[in-house]
Design an enzyme around this catalytic site. Structure first.
Site, PDB file in Angstrom:
ATOM      1  N   GLY A 181       0.792  -1.221   0.000  1.00  0.00           N
ATOM      2  CA  GLY A 181       0.000   0.000   0.000  1.00  0.00           C
ATOM      3  C   GLY A 181       0.823   1.270   0.000  1.00  0.00           C
ATOM      4  O   GLY A 181       0.323   2.331   0.352  1.00  0.00           O
ATOM      5  N   ASP A 222      -6.139   9.214   2.371  1.00  0.00           N
ATOM      6  CA  ASP A 222      -5.294  10.215   1.710  1.00  0.00           C
ATOM      7  C   ASP A 222      -6.026  10.924   0.579  1.00  0.00           C
ATOM      8  O   ASP A 222      -5.490  11.066  -0.534  1.00  0.00           O
ATOM      9  CB  ASP A 222      -3.999   9.571   1.208  1.00  0.00           C
ATOM     10  CG  ASP A 222      -3.131   9.037   2.338  1.00  0.00           C
ATOM     11  OD1 ASP A 222      -3.468   9.279   3.504  1.00  0.00           O
ATOM     12  OD2 ASP A 222      -2.138   8.353   2.051  1.00  0.00           O
ATOM     13  N   TYR A 248      -8.081   7.871   9.363  1.00  0.00           N
ATOM     14  CA  TYR A 248      -7.674   6.497   9.694  1.00  0.00           C
ATOM     15  C   TYR A 248      -6.597   6.424  10.757  1.00  0.00           C
ATOM     16  O   TYR A 248      -6.200   5.328  11.153  1.00  0.00           O
ATOM     17  CB  TYR A 248      -7.185   5.771   8.437  1.00  0.00           C
ATOM     18  CG  TYR A 248      -5.990   6.438   7.761  1.00  0.00           C
ATOM     19  CD1 TYR A 248      -4.690   6.166   8.160  1.00  0.00           C
ATOM     20  CD2 TYR A 248      -6.180   7.337   6.728  1.00  0.00           C
ATOM     21  CE1 TYR A 248      -3.609   6.771   7.551  1.00  0.00           C
ATOM     22  CE2 TYR A 248      -5.100   7.940   6.094  1.00  0.00           C
ATOM     23  CZ  TYR A 248      -3.820   7.666   6.504  1.00  0.00           C
ATOM     24  OH  TYR A 248      -2.751   8.282   5.891  1.00  0.00           O
ATOM     25  N   ASP A 305       7.964   4.994   2.430  1.00  0.00           N
ATOM     26  CA  ASP A 305       7.632   5.924   1.356  1.00  0.00           C
ATOM     27  C   ASP A 305       7.625   7.372   1.831  1.00  0.00           C
ATOM     28  O   ASP A 305       7.753   8.297   1.022  1.00  0.00           O
ATOM     29  CB  ASP A 305       6.294   5.554   0.699  1.00  0.00           C
ATOM     30  CG  ASP A 305       5.126   5.516   1.665  1.00  0.00           C
ATOM     31  OD1 ASP A 305       5.323   5.784   2.869  1.00  0.00           O
ATOM     32  OD2 ASP A 305       4.001   5.221   1.215  1.00  0.00           O
TER      33      ASP A 305
END
Length: 630
Positions: free
Chosen positions: A175, A283, A336, A396
């Protein structure tokens, strides 16, 4: 009781079983082994056992559907293996009874009993008995770890293992942002997951255009063929393949034609075998952008929650519940990671159908800790089953860092909370390097109360290296160690700092001797790490980690030059001191030119002190990332 084999008898079992009793005795495998299976024996488990036997030197495996003539205690063959479900296969149950390994009460799904021993009549027996097909498969994985290669044949201890997973869902979510894994890397990952008893994979790479940006567009034929290969490979490895779509940035929630495109996308992968789906809303800008949505949902207490719930419920009703065999729908809400409640969360919880699974990252995008009390609080807010999206070891948010430390900061008692159905770990873009921390996460997911981070890391390094160049691999891992989860711990700095302090103290007192030699030895080890890791023969790992390895080696060389510079100055050799200073300055320039970061702040301080100025001042901490809105 949880026990382990002596280290000289073989590698430690992983994940740590719930209960193991390993005796001192055992028996050698015979050249020919009978393998008695039933209709309930999964092909992957059978293949795993056959492969382990052949690797141990067995010449022939004779697969049979019935026990030896005369019954399971007969001596027709020196070694007989029985495989099947212990609740349904009477032969398997009788074999367990004969070995005194009666099935324990309270077994969970995917649990198994593994027993090996000898009967009174001299027959050597091994029983791999599962609660279900996954349990049989996991018993076969443990069996392959128990065989020790001895000349001329393998040897197995007399053992009884009672084992089951603490968490129902254990796996990985691809993800992250950035370059997705390649098809070959994913296939390789599936083999790794099954070996470590993980049962879930979520396909959700943010930068796969057909997952997010071009969610309406069907996958090209070649990509669809790859997804089918992944789905088939996941099934063979007893892994649930979840296909995720992230339409939230651009979808008109109330538009029928948009919804039909979503259905078409899901139906296409259903037709190639996908049975688990996720609609992700993380996001994104939660504000409604399109007139139709504003008209339909604008009057709600929380328009964005109402629009999202409408889409999720409609997909749940019109796709999931109309496709027999589909697993419960999974989602990630836009909020989240936040602590506490909000108007959005309360409305989302009230409107979204209760059987839809909600993913949650813990408190924070990368949660330093995930505690029972936090899970209880968030479940109290959402009132839905919670699946933890654990943002470790993902990098990331800081592409100049690797996170190779073991998993820290997750309560051992999380599994006892019925609202937590499991964990999916979000790994790094570097697929091969991710295996080092994922090994430890798999151990935690299976048996949190038996999980010890450093012990798990040691086993991970042993498996990853095959026992070769273990010291070099550990040095590299410790140079990529610090994270939010372990309070930015730097094992190498902790090791080097006392040596550096002793070095400086001796410099002030008298001529430097042993202290300098010890530091030079440590720096030489750092410098040689890349060459030593070449011996692993893992080209993908070396490719992924190359700039980090180069920088670690440069640190080692710079440390050597720094020590030599101090020694030359102490001896009054200005010429040699100038030479070492030039060498050190050149190495520092190279270090500064590489943006990759290591957990080695002690080296920066040491080199700066030698040079007399702040030549190296890069940060070494991984800051808590903020969510990126696209």
């Amino acid at each position: 009781m949880i026990s382990r084999m002596p280290e000289n008898e073989g590698s430690l079992l992983s994940p740590v079983p719930q209960a193991v009793n390993i005796h001192e005795d055992g028996f050698a495998l015979s050249p020919v082994v009978w393998l008695v299976t039933g209709m309930d024996t999964p092909p992957a488990a059978l293949l795993q056992v056959e492969t382990a036997l052949y690797h141990a030197g067995v010449k022939e495996v004779e697969i049979r559907s019935t026990p030896p003539e005369g019954g399971i205690a007969a001596t027709a063959m020196p070694v007989v293996i029985y495989m099947g479900k212990f609740l349904e296969n009477q032969t398997v149950s009788d074999a367990l009874d004969l070995l005194g390994a009666t099935t324990a009460e309270g077994f969970h799904a995917e649990g198994y009993v593994l027993a090996a021993g000898s009967t009174n009549s001299g027959t050597h027996m091994i029983v791999l008995a599962g609660m279900d097909e996954n349990g049989i498969f996991y018993a076969s994985q443990t069996f392959s770890q128990l065989i020790f290669k001895k000349d001329p044949l393998g040897w197995i201890p007399s053992v009884t293992v009672y084992d089951w997973p603490s968490m129902p869902v254990r796996g990985v979510i691809e993800g992250f942002y950035g370059p997705p894994w390649s098809h070959e890397e994913r296939l390789n990952q599936f083999s790794f997951y099954s070996k470590h008893k993980m049962n879930a994979y979520v396909y959700a790479p943010k930068d796969d255009p057909y997952h997010r940006e071009k969610w309406r567009t069907p996958y090209p034929q070649d990509k669809m063929a790859e997804i089918k290969q992944l789905v088939d490979a996941a099934k063979r490895n007893h892994i649930t393949f979840t296909f995720a779509i992230s339409p939230g940035n651009s979808i008109t929630f109330s538009d029928d034609s948009e919804f039909q495109k979503l259905i078409n996308k899901a139906q296409a992968v259903w037709d190639i075998g996908v049975r688990s789906f996720a609609l992700y809303l993380d996001d994104i800008d939660p504000a409604l952008r399109f007139p139709k949505d504003k008209e339909k949902f604008g009057g709600d207490h929380n328009p964005s929650a109402a629009a999202q719930a409408f889409l999720l419920n409609r997909f749940n009703e019109e796709f999931i519940k109309t496709h027999p065999g589909a697993k419960p729908l999974i989602t990630v809400p836009t909020e989240y990671y936040e602590e506490g409640t909000s108007p959005y969360r309360e409305r989302f919880a009230a409107l979204v159908q209760p059987d839809i699974i909600v993913q949650w990252t813990g408190i924070g995008v990368v949660a330093p800790s995930i505690r029972v009390k936090d899970a209880q609080c968030i479940h109290g807010i959402f009132q839905h089953p919670l699946l933890i999206w654990d943002n470790y070891p993902v990098n990331d948010f800081d592409r100049n860092r690797l996170f190779l430390a073991p998993l820290y900061g997750r309560d051992a008692e999380l599994y006892k909370e019925t609202e937590i159905i499991g964990i999916t770990a979000n790994p790094m873009n570097e697929a091969e390097a991710s295996k080092i921390p994922l090994y430890t996460m798999a151990e935690y997911m299976w048996n949190p109360t038996g999980y010890e981070p450093e012990e798990s890391l040691q086993k991970s390094l042993l498996e990853f290296s095959g026992g070769r160049e273990m010291n070099a691999l550990r040095l590299f891992v410790e140079s990529c160690y610090g994270s939010l989860l372990n309070n930015h711990k730097e094992p190498l700095s902790l090791k080097l700092e006392p040596l550096m302090d002793a070095f400086w103290k001796q410099k002030e007192k008298r001529a430097i001797g042993a202290e300098a030699n010890e530091l030079l030895h440590q720096f030489l080890e750092l410098k040689n790490v890349p060459n030593q890791l070449q011996q692993l023969g893992n080209s993908n790992f070396l490719r992924e980690t190359e700039p980090y390895l180069i920088k670690l080696s440069l640190y080692g060389a710079a440390g050597e030059a720094a020590v030599q510079l101090v020694l030359m100055e102490k001896e009054g050799d200005a010429s040699q001191a100038d030479t070492q200073r030039v060498i050190l300055e050149s190495l520092v320039e190279k270090l500064v030119s590489i943006p990759k970061k290591l957990s080695l702040s002690a080296m920066n301080s040491f080199i700066n002190r030698v040079l007399g100025h702040d030549a190296l001042n890069e940060g070494t901490k991984a800051d808590s990332p903020a969510p990126t809105i696209y």
